[in-house]
Design a protein around this motif. Structure first.
Motif, PDB file in Angstrom:
ATOM      1  N   PHE B 303      29.387  26.368   7.676  1.00 55.36           N
ATOM      2  CA  PHE B 303      29.888  27.730   7.469  1.00 55.36           C
ATOM      3  C   PHE B 303      31.161  27.759   6.626  1.00 55.36           C
ATOM      4  O   PHE B 303      31.351  28.664   5.822  1.00 55.36           O
ATOM      5  CB  PHE B 303      30.142  28.390   8.829  1.00 55.36           C
ATOM      6  CG  PHE B 303      30.569  29.830   8.753  1.00 55.36           C
ATOM      7  CD1 PHE B 303      29.628  30.847   8.701  1.00 55.36           C
ATOM      8  CD2 PHE B 303      31.918  30.172   8.724  1.00 55.36           C
ATOM      9  CE1 PHE B 303      30.019  32.174   8.628  1.00 55.36           C
ATOM     10  CE2 PHE B 303      32.323  31.498   8.654  1.00 55.36           C
ATOM     11  CZ  PHE B 303      31.374  32.502   8.609  1.00 55.36           C
ATOM     12  N   VAL B 304      32.029  26.765   6.840  1.00 56.88           N
ATOM     13  CA  VAL B 304      33.334  26.795   6.141  1.00 56.88           C
ATOM     14  C   VAL B 304      33.288  26.139   4.754  1.00 56.88           C
ATOM     15  O   VAL B 304      34.286  26.176   4.027  1.00 56.88           O
ATOM     16  CB  VAL B 304      34.450  26.123   6.978  1.00 56.88           C
ATOM     17  CG1 VAL B 304      34.569  26.800   8.341  1.00 56.88           C
ATOM     18  CG2 VAL B 304      34.218  24.619   7.140  1.00 56.88           C
ATOM     19  N   GLU B 305      32.137  25.557   4.382  1.00 57.25           N
ATOM     20  CA  GLU B 305      32.059  24.839   3.108  1.00 57.25           C
ATOM     21  C   GLU B 305      32.271  25.754   1.908  1.00 57.25           C
ATOM     22  O   GLU B 305      32.063  26.964   1.977  1.00 57.25           O
ATOM     23  CB  GLU B 305      30.684  24.173   2.968  1.00 57.25           C
ATOM     24  CG  GLU B 305      30.588  22.852   3.715  1.00 57.25           C
ATOM     25  CD  GLU B 305      29.251  22.168   3.455  1.00 57.25           C
ATOM     26  OE1 GLU B 305      28.255  22.860   3.149  1.00 57.25           O
ATOM     27  OE2 GLU B 305      29.211  20.933   3.573  1.00 57.25           O
ATOM     28  N   ASP B 306      32.629  25.137   0.797  1.00 57.78           N
ATOM     29  CA  ASP B 306      32.742  25.826  -0.497  1.00 57.78           C
ATOM     30  C   ASP B 306      33.696  27.013  -0.464  1.00 57.78           C
ATOM     31  O   ASP B 306      33.427  28.065  -1.052  1.00 57.78           O
ATOM     32  CB  ASP B 306      31.344  26.287  -0.978  1.00 57.78           C
ATOM     33  CG  ASP B 306      30.388  25.114  -1.112  1.00 57.78           C
ATOM     34  OD1 ASP B 306      30.838  24.034  -1.535  1.00 57.78           O
ATOM     35  OD2 ASP B 306      29.201  25.285  -0.765  1.00 57.78           O
ATOM     36  N   GLY B 307      34.794  26.840   0.263  1.00 51.94           N
ATOM     37  CA  GLY B 307      35.822  27.880   0.246  1.00 51.94           C
ATOM     38  C   GLY B 307      35.444  29.141   0.986  1.00 51.94           C
ATOM     39  O   GLY B 307      36.016  30.205   0.733  1.00 51.94           O
ATOM     40  N   ALA B 308      34.500  29.045   1.926  1.00 55.20           N
ATOM     41  CA  ALA B 308      33.989  30.246   2.590  1.00 55.20           C
ATOM     42  C   ALA B 308      35.029  30.962   3.439  1.00 55.20           C
ATOM     43  O   ALA B 308      34.898  32.163   3.701  1.00 55.20           O
ATOM     44  CB  ALA B 308      32.770  29.901   3.443  1.00 55.20           C
ATOM     45  N   ILE B 309      36.067  30.243   3.894  1.00 53.41           N
ATOM     46  CA  ILE B 309      37.116  30.930   4.660  1.00 53.41           C
ATOM     47  C   ILE B 309      38.447  30.909   3.898  1.00 53.41           C
ATOM     48  O   ILE B 309      39.490  31.245   4.443  1.00 53.41           O
ATOM     49  CB  ILE B 309      37.276  30.357   6.085  1.00 53.41           C
ATOM     50  CG1 ILE B 309      37.647  28.870   6.067  1.00 53.41           C
ATOM     51  CG2 ILE B 309      36.003  30.594   6.897  1.00 53.41           C
ATOM     52  CD1 ILE B 309      38.061  28.321   7.432  1.00 53.41           C
ATOM     53  N   ALA B 310      38.400  30.487   2.654  1.00 49.35           N
ATOM     54  CA  ALA B 310      39.575  30.559   1.771  1.00 49.35           C
ATOM     55  C   ALA B 310      39.639  31.972   1.174  1.00 49.35           C
ATOM     56  O   ALA B 310      38.687  32.752   1.317  1.00 49.35           O
ATOM     57  CB  ALA B 310      39.457  29.506   0.669  1.00 49.35           C
ATOM     58  N   PRO B 311      40.733  32.323   0.502  1.00 52.70           N
ATOM     59  CA  PRO B 311      40.806  33.642  -0.146  1.00 52.70           C
ATOM     60  C   PRO B 311      39.584  33.873  -1.034  1.00 52.70           C
ATOM     61  O   PRO B 311      39.189  32.990  -1.790  1.00 52.70           O
ATOM     62  CB  PRO B 311      42.095  33.536  -0.980  1.00 52.70           C
ATOM     63  CG  PRO B 311      42.938  32.533  -0.249  1.00 52.70           C
ATOM     64  CD  PRO B 311      41.971  31.539   0.313  1.00 52.70           C
ATOM     65  N   GLY B 312      38.978  35.050  -0.902  1.00 45.82           N
ATOM     66  CA  GLY B 312      37.786  35.363  -1.681  1.00 45.82           C
ATOM     67  C   GLY B 312      36.495  34.859  -1.073  1.00 45.82           C
ATOM     68  O   GLY B 312      35.427  35.044  -1.659  1.00 45.82           O
ATOM     69  N   GLY B 313      36.594  34.232   0.116  1.00 44.36           N
ATOM     70  CA  GLY B 313      35.405  33.685   0.772  1.00 44.36           C
ATOM     71  C   GLY B 313      34.629  34.735   1.540  1.00 44.36           C
ATOM     72  O   GLY B 313      34.907  35.933   1.437  1.00 44.36           O
ATOM     73  N   ARG B 314      33.664  34.256   2.343  1.00 47.39           N
ATOM     74  CA  ARG B 314      32.775  35.205   3.008  1.00 47.39           C
ATOM     75  C   ARG B 314      33.378  35.809   4.270  1.00 47.39           C
ATOM     76  O   ARG B 314      32.961  36.867   4.729  1.00 47.39           O
ATOM     77  CB  ARG B 314      31.440  34.534   3.311  1.00 47.39           C
ATOM     78  CG  ARG B 314      31.431  33.651   4.551  1.00 47.39           C
ATOM     79  CD  ARG B 314      30.007  33.292   4.954  1.00 47.39           C
ATOM     80  NE  ARG B 314      29.677  31.959   4.457  1.00 47.39           N
ATOM     81  CZ  ARG B 314      28.687  31.231   4.960  1.00 47.39           C
ATOM     82  NH1 ARG B 314      27.925  31.703   5.918  1.00 47.39           N
ATOM     83  NH2 ARG B 314      28.458  30.020   4.491  1.00 47.39           N
ATOM     84  N   LEU B 315      34.363  35.106   4.864  1.00 46.87           N
ATOM     85  CA  LEU B 315      35.021  35.630   6.073  1.00 46.87           C
ATOM     86  C   LEU B 315      36.526  35.424   5.914  1.00 46.87           C
ATOM     87  O   LEU B 315      36.969  34.372   5.458  1.00 46.87           O
ATOM     88  CB  LEU B 315      34.507  34.878   7.316  1.00 46.87           C
ATOM     89  CG  LEU B 315      35.028  35.381   8.666  1.00 46.87           C
ATOM     90  CD1 LEU B 315      34.479  36.783   8.976  1.00 46.87           C
ATOM     91  CD2 LEU B 315      34.632  34.417   9.797  1.00 46.87           C
ATOM     92  N   VAL B 316      37.290  36.443   6.280  1.00 46.36           N
ATOM     93  CA  VAL B 316      38.750  36.402   6.154  1.00 46.36           C
ATOM     94  C   VAL B 316      39.324  35.733   7.405  1.00 46.36           C
ATOM     95  O   VAL B 316      39.229  36.283   8.503  1.00 46.36           O
ATOM     96  CB  VAL B 316      39.317  37.820   5.979  1.00 46.36           C
ATOM     97  CG1 VAL B 316      40.837  37.767   5.869  1.00 46.36           C
ATOM     98  CG2 VAL B 316      38.699  38.490   4.767  1.00 46.36           C
ATOM     99  N   VAL B 317      39.883  34.535   7.228  1.00 45.65           N
ATOM    100  CA  VAL B 317      40.340  33.739   8.371  1.00 45.65           C
ATOM    101  C   VAL B 317      41.754  33.222   8.120  1.00 45.65           C
ATOM    102  O   VAL B 317      42.030  32.618   7.078  1.00 45.65           O
ATOM    103  CB  VAL B 317      39.404  32.529   8.606  1.00 45.65           C
ATOM    104  CG1 VAL B 317      39.896  31.671   9.772  1.00 45.65           C
ATOM    105  CG2 VAL B 317      37.978  32.998   8.862  1.00 45.65           C
ATOM    106  N   ASN B 318      42.661  33.456   9.061  1.00 45.71           N
ATOM    107  CA  ASN B 318      44.004  32.871   9.066  1.00 45.71           C
ATOM    108  C   ASN B 318      44.746  33.125   7.747  1.00 45.71           C
ATOM    109  O   ASN B 318      45.131  32.205   7.025  1.00 45.71           O
ATOM    110  CB  ASN B 318      43.937  31.371   9.382  1.00 45.71           C
ATOM    111  CG  ASN B 318      43.508  31.140  10.817  1.00 45.71           C
ATOM    112  OD1 ASN B 318      43.295  32.081  11.565  1.00 45.71           O
ATOM    113  ND2 ASN B 318      43.382  29.879  11.199  1.00 45.71           N
TER     114      ASN B 318
END
Ligand SMILES: [Zn+2]
Lengths: 130, 382
Positions: B303-318
């Protein structure tokens, strides 16, 4: 000592037995399950009829880590969680092999290590380990 | 418990001394955060009649803080359940306000852990069944859980590292964050190994810092300066203390606290606009995203691969950079809460999300032990 109080408690009894060379687990006479760490009440059913039985010493590595240190602090060492054949899990170390080759699922055997100030249960790879 | 939905609103939030604050005592840092939160709310210490404070270095935290601030509260609580304590305090404060035990509650925490490095004395009795084996606590406990997650689900070292690189990318947009320079997956993997599988970059920072929030009834909240942030839901759970006794090393009690918090708030996971979770270690974010329902158990690594929780990812986290890159003064729980409040009020500058309505703040304490989930809403969601 109050009349309704039994001593030593389960924790002291465990370490006393270990000092005598025996690795003991509690057994709940109410629900039949084994208990570690030693307690005054069974955490599974609340029963208080607990007896001590010597552990088989057979276990399986459930989780493993290698604690790394700066070279001047000493070599890395293993810390593992071991699932005992009787059911409970305990923290320990797997020794006699390099810490990083300890694998989850590896069969291990308990040994009482007396090299330190207090005896402690560590594990070695089982003889028949495949 | 659904009756507590919206029973209190956060009307002030503040931080102080994040990063390095040499020459300040823990109480001075805490008081700085309290001052910032009270200023934010437009209130004074004399308005506060409920105080909630746990501490790493003094027990009876609420007594210590109240004396310091000159507050004589009607209700206080110093409960210590590790890093999630501040979120648990918020839940208790909400109940205290709803039942008339107090009207204006202060939840505060602060530590000078970085500046006092090596001089903090643990007040906890060593665990006689774990300490002889020399686990480097708390790191080794989380490392053991990570080893199990990797074994059962094929979670990779690189996936763990993605959590750290995402946190760092958010931190780059937060002027308060302690570490802001770019961090690559290779950087994480090649950092100093601590307790396998973790390197130092899988582990939270050691910083100074304090945080505080002010809570009051929705009626009073509307008379104050800032847009109120209603607490829509909250729940806590814990299943063990020592890692050895965690029933399943890949499942936290967040899988219990989360659904109950959603139920109280009347929301589902799809309604959550942003997620602030206690990332003490990279595995935490992965397991909390699973346990809170953002992906299936075992799929957190992918789920977190490829910047998925980084800015611009699929979920806004931390969005503040988390405990991994923003701050971690001993216990981090109040900071995901404060970041959620700031996002919901639109205070976050470069990292501000577009009109979020529902935020989740999740705290973790002990060794993957105590879990507290809070659901917060933007002004107008009740
Ligand atoms: Zn029993």
């Amino acid at each position: 000592m109050p009349a309704d109080t039994a001593a030593p408690g389960p924790e002291q009894a465990y370490f006393d037995a270990l000092a005598d060379g025996r690795f003991m687990l509690q057994h709940c006479d109410d629900c039949g399950r084994s208990i570690f760490y030693p307690r005054a009440l069974c955490p599974h059913c609340g029963g208080s009829e607990l007896s001590e039985r010597e552990a088989s010493g057979r276990g399986t590595v459930h989780a493993t880590s290698v604690v790394r240190r700066r070279p001047e602090q000493g070599p890395p060492y293993n810390v593992a969680l071991i699932d005992l054949e009787e059911g409970p899990r305990m923290m320990s170390r797997v020794e006699t092999i390099a810490p990083e080759v300890v694998r989850i699922g590896m069969a291990v055997t308990a040994v009482i290590d007396r090299s330190g100030d207090d005896p402690m249960v560590v594990f070695h790879p089982a003889e028949s380990s495949s | 418990m659904t009756g507590l939905r919206g029973a209190a609103s956060i009307v002030g939030a503040g931080t102080y001394g994040l990063g390095e604050a040499p020459g300040l005592s823990e109480l001075e840092i805490t008081a700085g955060a309290v001052q910032a939160a009270l200023d934010d709310a437009g209130l004074r210490p004399s308005d506060v009649d409920g105080v909630f404070c746990a501490s790493m270095t003094f027990n009876m935290g609420s007594l210590t803080l109240c004396e310091y601030l000159g507050i004589a509260p009607k209700f206080s609580d110093s409960s210590m359940i590790g890093g999630s304590s501040s979120l648990a305090h918020l839940l208790t404060a909400m109940m205290a306000i709803a039942t008339g035990q107090c009207d204006v509650a202060l939840v505060a925490y602060g530590s000078n852990q970085r500046s006092m490095s090596g001089r903090l004395v643990s007040t906890s009795r060593p665990d006689p069944f774990e300490s002889p084996y020399g686990p480097r606590q708390p790191i080794t406990s989380y490392a053991l859980a990570a080893s199990r997650h990797m074994h059962e689900y094929g979670t990779t070292r690189e996936q763990l590292a993605e959590v750290a690189t995402a946190a760092r990318a958010w931190a780059a947009m937060n002027p308060d964050a302690f570490l802001r320079e770019p961090l690559s997956i290779k950087d994480v993997l090649n950092s100093r190994p601590i307790s396998d599988p973790f390197t130092v970059r899988d582990c939270c920072l050691v910083t100074d810092g304090g945080g505080a929030v002010i809570l009051t009834s929705p009626e009073r909240a509307h008379d104050l300066e800032r847009p109120p942030v209603p607490v829509l839901g909250g729940a806590m759970a814990h299943w063990h203390r020592a890692i050895t006794n965690m029933p399943d090393l890949t499942v936290t009690a967040a899988s219990d606290s989360g659904p109950r918090a959603y139920a109280m708030a009347g929301v589902s996971v799809d309604d959550i606009d942003l997620v602030q979770v206690y990332d003490a270690f990279t595995i935490n974010t992965i397991m909390f995203l699973e346990d809170l329902g953002f992906c299936a158990k075992g799929e957190g690594g992918a789920f977190v691969e490829d910047g998925a929780i980084a800015p611009g990812g699929r979920l806004v986290v931390n969005t503040n950079g988390g405990g991994l890159s923003c701050c971690h003064p001993g216990m981090y729980g109040i900071f995901p809460l404060i970041e959620a409040v700031r996002q919901l009020r639109g205070d976050c500058g470069e990292r501000q999300q577009s009109n979020p309505e529902i935020a989740l703040a999740h705290g973790n304490g002990g060794l993957f032990s105590s879990q507290v989930t809070l659901i917060l809403g933007a002004d107008g969601t009740i």
